[in-house]
Scaffold this active site. Structure first.
Site, PDB file in Angstrom:
ATOM      1  CG  ASP A 124      40.243  31.776  39.676  1.00 50.68           C
ATOM      2  OD1 ASP A 124      39.581  30.762  39.397  1.00 50.68           O
ATOM      3  OD2 ASP A 124      41.415  31.728  40.086  1.00 50.68           O
ATOM      4  CB  SER A 137      42.948  33.307  44.671  1.00 51.21           C
ATOM      5  OG  SER A 137      43.832  32.212  44.705  1.00 51.21           O
ATOM      6  CB  SER A 138      41.143  28.291  46.151  1.00 49.37           C
ATOM      7  OG  SER A 138      39.810  28.446  45.766  1.00 49.37           O
ATOM      8  N   GLY A 170      45.738  23.166  42.991  1.00 49.28           N
ATOM      9  CA  GLY A 170      44.523  22.355  43.005  1.00 49.28           C
ATOM     10  C   GLY A 170      43.217  23.110  42.933  1.00 49.28           C
ATOM     11  N   GLY A 171      43.232  24.400  42.556  1.00 48.17           N
ATOM     12  CA  GLY A 171      41.965  25.133  42.451  1.00 48.17           C
ATOM     13  C   GLY A 171      41.204  25.055  43.767  1.00 48.17           C
ATOM     14  NE  ARG A 183      43.687  35.759  42.025  1.00 49.85           N
ATOM     15  CZ  ARG A 183      43.523  34.503  41.605  1.00 49.85           C
ATOM     16  NH1 ARG A 183      44.562  33.745  41.316  1.00 49.85           N
ATOM     17  NH2 ARG A 183      42.313  33.982  41.506  1.00 49.85           N
ATOM     18  CB  THR A 200      47.785  26.534  41.059  1.00 49.66           C
ATOM     19  OG1 THR A 200      46.699  27.262  40.482  1.00 49.66           O
ATOM     20  CG2 THR A 200      48.408  27.370  42.138  1.00 49.66           C
TER      21      THR A 200
END
Ligand code: GLY
Length: 573
Positions: A425, A454-455, A475-476, A107, A383
């Site tokens: 984010d 993050s998701s 997809g966030g 990340r 993403t």
């Protein structure tokens, strides 16, 4: 969790008996059976056919799933520049054929000179554009360090062999699909406004399907990575160009930031689900693993098989579970290197029993009653995810991102790659939504060298101790709910993996206090039934873009690309 199931299910049946909400009455349809690609020796599922082909060729040459994953990551930076990247970051969840599991966090990080208030004006107002567009929105990229670390620990072929196909692809060029052309056209004004040179994606009159595009500067940058590994990116010419881009655009990433960046191996979230399954997913700084396990364990309190897929009852219960899980996400989750995330507590049976114990089948809960907050904005969701399994059962589940489409929209002059806008984010101002409408708190405030929450939810599922499913999606905020539903589609609703991927999804996330239905997900009677329970309904053309692999009982692999929502391609041999 099973010991609580009977009690809660009894409660559910009683509540159901007294509710007067309209039940969904779906006509019995004769369904066309769809299947994914089935193969024995290896499977690559990505968002783009060029990337899937490059991954497949690595497997055919004798590379393992991790070699193929490295090659795919670099390929996506060329053929899928809206999300594939070397200027962003991501997560790997892996399971080796011998059962060893792990996760790699590559990340992005906040630069060393980042501050909590860097996106606020003097009056404390959140300047929302600054964390989304342009050089100040960029986090220190992690992808190249991640690929180098992954190669060192898990790879078998020479690193150069894994990068070379992408050098060639960038040099020789590729043809755009209709999706690619459309996406490039949407952002022409942003590309022109935010870049100080003619980037290759700019085209007068716009792009059409079948147009060719080449990326000579990106080819040079990839060749430097091929020859120099991580130093080929974080030092030397590419680092100089990246820092120059920062200086030109008010960004703050320095040479010191780049050299200090390290990818981190982390213990994945590993939890049992039902009697047979074990979920292996990403820990913080992703919220994905914890939230996914909370949702699946919460689902054990209810009989989703009896409720049926996308019925009033199942969407209502999923929404109620999600409302609570996303409230937890906003309050408790952040980078564990900076914040003490109460992971064991959040996943404990006591907590989950209490957390989900007040779900009523008669009416929705108001999100404001779960926790205060006020959110409005939801923007585009980007993403990309890819899933790979090789002949020895090694499995790689990678979700990788620039955050928004083409990230900050800033391409590094002379180096030809897009930079992320991952700083968005973070919770730039607690209580204010980011571009996915997600509200954050103290746990996810900006701090120097911290990773933003993050998701992304790259996930592997075992069944009875063996590899069962590899799954993930872009997809966030919708990533977690789409992965959850894909797993439920197989485990509770009896779908094959391609059906599970294709199935229309729904989404809710605590705030905004609504349910988003993918267009075509349900008929009017279900919408009316949900409204009768108090839900506010919204819709979106598309939710998620799953890339999944399922290991069939005979050991063959079924690759399910989300071809109904994009150019996604499964290739096996
Ligand atoms: N940038 C999207 C995510 O990490 O969830």
């Amino acid at each position: 969790m099973k010991r609580f199931t009977f009690l809660l299910f009894t409660f559910f049946l009683l509540a159901l008996a007294t509710t007067n909400c309209r039940m969904s009455e779906k006509p019995v349809e004769k369904k066309e059976v769809v299947r994914g690609v089935i193969a024995k020796n290896g499977m690559v599922v990505t968002a783009n056919p060029y990337a899937s082909e490059i991954g497949l060729q690595i497997l055919k040459k004798g590379g393992n799933a991790f070699d193929a994953a490295i090659a795919v990551q670099f390929a996506l930076a060329v053929c899928y520049p809206r999300a594939g990247n070397i200027g962003g970051g991501g997560f790997l969840v892996y399971r080796k054929g011998d059962g060893e599991v792990g996760s790699l966090d590559f990340r992005e990080k906040a630069p060393k000179s980042a501050t909590k208030d860097m996106y606020l004006d003097k009056e404390g107002n959140y300047l929302t554009d600054l964390s989304k567009r342009g050089a100040l929105a960029v986090g220190v990229p992690g992808t190249v360090a991640g690929m180098a670390a992954m190669h060192e620990k898990l790879g078998t072929l020479p690193f150069a062999d894994l990068v070379n196909p992408s050098v060639d692809l960038a040099q020789n060029g590729l043809q755009l699909s209709e999706y690619d052309a459309g996406r490039f056209n949407t952002y022409q004004e942003d590309f022109a406004e935010l870049n100080r040179f003619e980037i290759p994606l700019l085209k007068e009159g716009g792009w059409s399907k079948g147009d060719s595009i080449k990326y000579p500067n990106l080819a040079t940058t990839l060749a430097l990575i091929r020859d120099g590994g991580r130093d080929g990116f974080y030092k030397g010419k590419t680092a100089d160009l990246l820092v120059a881009e920062m200086k030109a655009g008010n960004g703050i990433i320095t040479h010191e930031d780049l050299e200090a960046y390290q990818a981190v191996w982390r213990d994945p979230v590993v939890e049992n689900y039902q009697e047979d399954y074990r979920i292996i997913s990403m820990p913080p700084p992703s919220s994905g693993g914890i939230a996914l396990v909370q949702l699946l364990e919460g689902s054990e309190f209810f009989d989703f098989t009896a409720m049926g897929h996308n019925s009033v009852e199942s969407i209502h219960v999923m929404t109620e579970l999600q409302r609570r899980v996303y409230a937890d996400r906003s309050t408790y989750l952040g980078d564990m290197d900076f914040y003490d995330v109460p992971m064991d507590w959040l996943l404990g049976a006591d907590y989950l029993t209490k957390r989900f114990g007040d779900i009523s089948m008669k009416q929705k809960t108001n999100s404001q009653d779960i926790k205060e907050g006020k959110v409005e904005v939801i923007e585009s969701v980007e993403t990309t995810h890819f899933s790979i399994v090789d002949k020895d059962g090694n499995a790689a589940s990678i979700t990788t991102t620039l955050n928004g489409n083409f990230g900050s929209k800033v391409m590094v002059k002379g180096a030809g790659f897009f930079l992320n806008n991952e700083m968005d984010d973070f919770s730039a101002k607690p209580g204010e939504p980011n571009m996915f409408g997600l509200v954050g708190a103290e746990a996810n405030k900006i701090e120097p060298e911290k990773r933003m929450l993050s998701s992304m939810t790259p996930t592997i599922v075992e069944k009875n101790g063996e590899l069962f499913m590899v799954v993930g999606t872009p997809g966030g905020a919708t990533i977690i709910t789409c992965v959850y539903q894909t797993i439920m589609n197989v485990t509770a609703h009896g779908m094959n993996i391609q059906e599970a991927v294709n199935a229309k999804k729904t989404h809710s996330q605590w705030l905004p206090d609504n349910i988003i239905l993918e267009e075509g997900a349900v008929d009017d009677s279900v919408v009316e039934g949900l409204k009768a329970l108090g839900h506010e309904i919204d819709s979106r053309p598309s939710l998620g873009r799953m890339e999944a692999i399922l290991r069939l009982p005979d050991g063959r692999l079924e690759g399910a690309a989300d071809y109904t929502r994009g150019d996604d391609t499964a290739l096996g041999f």
